[in-house]
Design a protein around this motif. Structure first.
Motif, PDB file in Angstrom:
ATOM      1  N   GLY A 159       0.821  -1.205   0.000  1.00  0.00           N
ATOM      2  CA  GLY A 159       0.000   0.000   0.000  1.00  0.00           C
ATOM      3  C   GLY A 159       0.853   1.251   0.000  1.00  0.00           C
ATOM      4  O   GLY A 159       2.056   1.194   0.263  1.00  0.00           O
ATOM      5  N   SER A 160       0.208   2.361  -0.305  1.00  0.00           N
ATOM      6  CA  SER A 160       0.951   3.622  -0.256  1.00  0.00           C
ATOM      7  C   SER A 160       0.935   4.157   1.173  1.00  0.00           C
ATOM      8  O   SER A 160       0.038   3.834   1.955  1.00  0.00           O
ATOM      9  N   ALA A 161       1.911   4.973   1.485  1.00  0.00           N
ATOM     10  CA  ALA A 161       2.021   5.528   2.834  1.00  0.00           C
ATOM     11  C   ALA A 161       0.767   6.338   3.163  1.00  0.00           C
ATOM     12  O   ALA A 161       0.259   7.076   2.321  1.00  0.00           O
ATOM     13  N   GLN A 162       0.240   6.161   4.331  1.00  0.00           N
ATOM     14  CA  GLN A 162      -0.964   6.891   4.754  1.00  0.00           C
ATOM     15  C   GLN A 162      -0.932   7.085   6.263  1.00  0.00           C
ATOM     16  O   GLN A 162      -0.072   6.534   6.951  1.00  0.00           O
ATOM     17  N   ASN A 163      -1.915   7.833   6.755  1.00  0.00           N
ATOM     18  CA  ASN A 163      -1.886   8.173   8.176  1.00  0.00           C
ATOM     19  C   ASN A 163      -2.308   7.032   9.081  1.00  0.00           C
ATOM     20  O   ASN A 163      -1.890   6.960  10.218  1.00  0.00           O
ATOM     21  N   LEU A 203       5.964   5.310  13.583  1.00  0.00           N
ATOM     22  CA  LEU A 203       6.069   5.496  12.135  1.00  0.00           C
ATOM     23  C   LEU A 203       7.259   6.387  11.750  1.00  0.00           C
ATOM     24  O   LEU A 203       7.943   6.125  10.773  1.00  0.00           O
ATOM     25  N   LYS A 204       7.507   7.410  12.558  1.00  0.00           N
ATOM     26  CA  LYS A 204       8.562   8.357  12.187  1.00  0.00           C
ATOM     27  C   LYS A 204       9.954   7.745  12.328  1.00  0.00           C
ATOM     28  O   LYS A 204      10.784   7.846  11.437  1.00  0.00           O
ATOM     29  N   PHE A 230      -4.172  -2.859  12.284  1.00  0.00           N
ATOM     30  CA  PHE A 230      -3.022  -3.676  11.879  1.00  0.00           C
ATOM     31  C   PHE A 230      -2.507  -3.234  10.509  1.00  0.00           C
ATOM     32  O   PHE A 230      -3.262  -2.770   9.658  1.00  0.00           O
ATOM     33  N   ASP A 231      -1.230  -3.464  10.306  1.00  0.00           N
ATOM     34  CA  ASP A 231      -0.639  -3.297   8.975  1.00  0.00           C
ATOM     35  C   ASP A 231       0.747  -3.931   9.008  1.00  0.00           C
ATOM     36  O   ASP A 231       1.174  -4.427  10.061  1.00  0.00           O
ATOM     37  N   PHE A 232       1.411  -3.917   7.880  1.00  0.00           N
ATOM     38  CA  PHE A 232       2.788  -4.376   7.830  1.00  0.00           C
ATOM     39  C   PHE A 232       3.683  -3.149   7.717  1.00  0.00           C
ATOM     40  O   PHE A 232       3.303  -2.141   7.091  1.00  0.00           O
ATOM     41  N   LYS A 233       4.853  -3.245   8.343  1.00  0.00           N
ATOM     42  CA  LYS A 233       5.762  -2.096   8.389  1.00  0.00           C
ATOM     43  C   LYS A 233       5.987  -1.536   6.976  1.00  0.00           C
ATOM     44  O   LYS A 233       6.155  -2.298   6.024  1.00  0.00           O
TER      45      LYS A 233
END
Lengths: 304, 150
Positions: free
Chosen positions: B51-55, B103-104, B130-133
């Motif tokens: 996926g694309s980077a998102q908040n 995230l930062k 949840f997500d993957f790094k």
């Protein structure tokens, strides 16, 4: 060393969260203004909302843990042993009792009564087959695990996992009413267990747990609402649950806002919540809930 | 290890007897990683593409947590996942209560333990994200267990 550095790093990160708000605010949970949500409104609930609500039912395993913490001895009196799975004819009865026996199974497993669990499992298998979800219940494996106490963790996992899979399958296949009944059965039996133990063993932790069910009951009624007029059995059960809701109406649940803190315990990371929920319930209210919870549950299990 | 072998063997036998049974071996393995003295409550399967980077993390699940209970969240990846599974928990007011990552900075929760514990003081529904790094693709499980008091 790296692990320790990461822990320190995360503590710093959580400290940043902590700085965002140092004031403690309070809020209260109240039932929606209307006494009940109209069926037409409930039917408009999105699949996602229904999915969220059905997942939002706490497990009887947690109640059993409180009982053990309070050193409440195991008792067969709390089990729904009068259920005769072979005498049930309707899907309503089978799904509801599948939930009730699932709660009993959780109680038995937590108290390591794996031998007794086999009898309950036999009934569970019959009921699951009766609503065509027996394929998710790995009965042979569970039975084998039940024979040896050292397999308790595995037993807890497989039996709970089977219930989770059945619930998901029923909802995915548009048989939401059976899923709702199963969830209701689990909740009612857990509520019965907690309230009847509380009657014999006054315990603050358990008392608060019973009071907190105001929030869960509200969700449960949302889940049941679309089906309340689908049959006389559903209508009767919904009416009973509405009566119980009335018993809960004046119980106050308030919330205090706070920020989490992180600590390291034996090399593992633990997040401690400082937000808090608090229950205000007097003895009269509690007695009303104890009596009605028993009445509803007994009516459901005796109605074979 | 012995426990894992026993449960995987039993699951295999069970599958032969009941072909319809569908427990993923990864979830079984993950549940066993939760450590002793825990009771499994729920698993969430996470399967995401790149996926694309998102908040916000992409997969959202709701789960009830109760006051005075200690919960363990165990995260496991399938071997072919490109990123590590990460998780964030928010309460019903949207306040972050737990995060296994930043995230930062890219920091993740500590290894070798694949889990993080949460001592709950407020009963109610919580949202698990949840997500993957780095929003990578992957398959994994998030397991919620109760840390038993006994």
């Amino acid at each position: 060393m790296i692990g320790r550095l990461l822990i320190i790093g995360l503590i710093v990160i959580l400290s940043v969260f902590s700085c965002k708000s140092s004031t403690r605010k309070t809020a209260e949970f109240v039932f929606p203004a209307a006494d009940s949500i109209p069926v037409s409104e409930a039917e408009k609930l999105s699949d996602e909302a229904i999915d969220d609500i059905s997942k939002n039912m706490s497990s009887p395993v947690e109640i059993a843990d409180i009982l053990q913490r309070s050193k409440v001895p195991y008792s067969t009196n709390y089990l729904a042993s009068s259920i005769d799975a072979s005498r049930l004819s309707t899907s309503f009865e089978k799904a509801l009792k599948l939930g009730i026996l699932g709660a009993d199974l959780g109680y038995l497993n937590m108290y390591e009564k794996t031998g007794t669990a086999i009898d309950v499992l036999t009934s569970i298998k019959k009921l699951a087959d009766g609503i065509n979800v027996g394929q998710f219940f790995d009965f042979e494996t569970i039975k084998r695990l039940s024979l040896n106490r050292s397999n308790l963790d595995s037993l807890l996992f497989i039996s709970k996992n089977s219930y989770n899979q059945i619930d998901k399958y029923l909802r995915d296949k548009g048989r939401g009413q059976l899923s709702a009944l199963m969830i209701t059965g689990v909740w009612i039996e857990g509520q019965y267990l907690a309230t009847q133990v509380l009657k014999q063993n006054p315990d603050t932790l358990l008392r608060n747990r019973v009071g907190e069910q105001k929030v869960i009951l509200n969700d449960l009624l949302l889940l049941l609402a679309p089906y309340c007029k689908s049959s006389s059995q559903f209508t009767s059960m919904c009416q009973n649950m509405q009566e119980l809701k009335e018993k809960y109406r004046d119980i106050v649940i308030s919330y205090t806002v706070g920020d989490p803190i992180m600590v390291e315990k034996n090399g593992a990371l633990v997040v401690k919540q400082t937000e808090e929920s608090k229950v205000e319930m007097n003895n009269e209210q509690l007695v009303g809930i104890i009596v009605l919870s028993r009445s509803i549950r007994d009516k459901l299990i005796l109605n074979n | 290890m012995k426990k894992l072998i026993v449960i995987l063997s039993l699951l295999f036998i069970g599958r032969l007897l009941l072909p319809g049974q569908t427990t993923d071996p990864l979830v079984t393995k993950c549940a066993m990683n939760s450590g002793s003295n825990t009771a499994y409550l729920k698993d969430f399967r996470i399967q995401l593409g790149k996926g694309s980077a998102q908040n916000e993390l992409r997969q959202k699940e709701v789960f009830p947590l109760s006051k005075n209970m200690r919960y363990r969240f165990t995260l496991c990846n399938a071997d072919n996942s490109l990123g590590q599974l990460i998780m964030k928990i928010k309460d019903s007011d949207g306040r972050v209560q737990l995060s296994t990552f930043d995230l930062k900075s890219g920091k993740l929760y500590p290894n070798p333990n694949p889990y993080i514990d949460f001592e709950c003081q407020k009963t109610g529904p919580y949202t698990l994200y949840f997500d993957f790094k780095d929003f990578q693709q992957g398959i994994g499980y998030g397991i919620v267990s109760l840390v038993k008091s006994k």
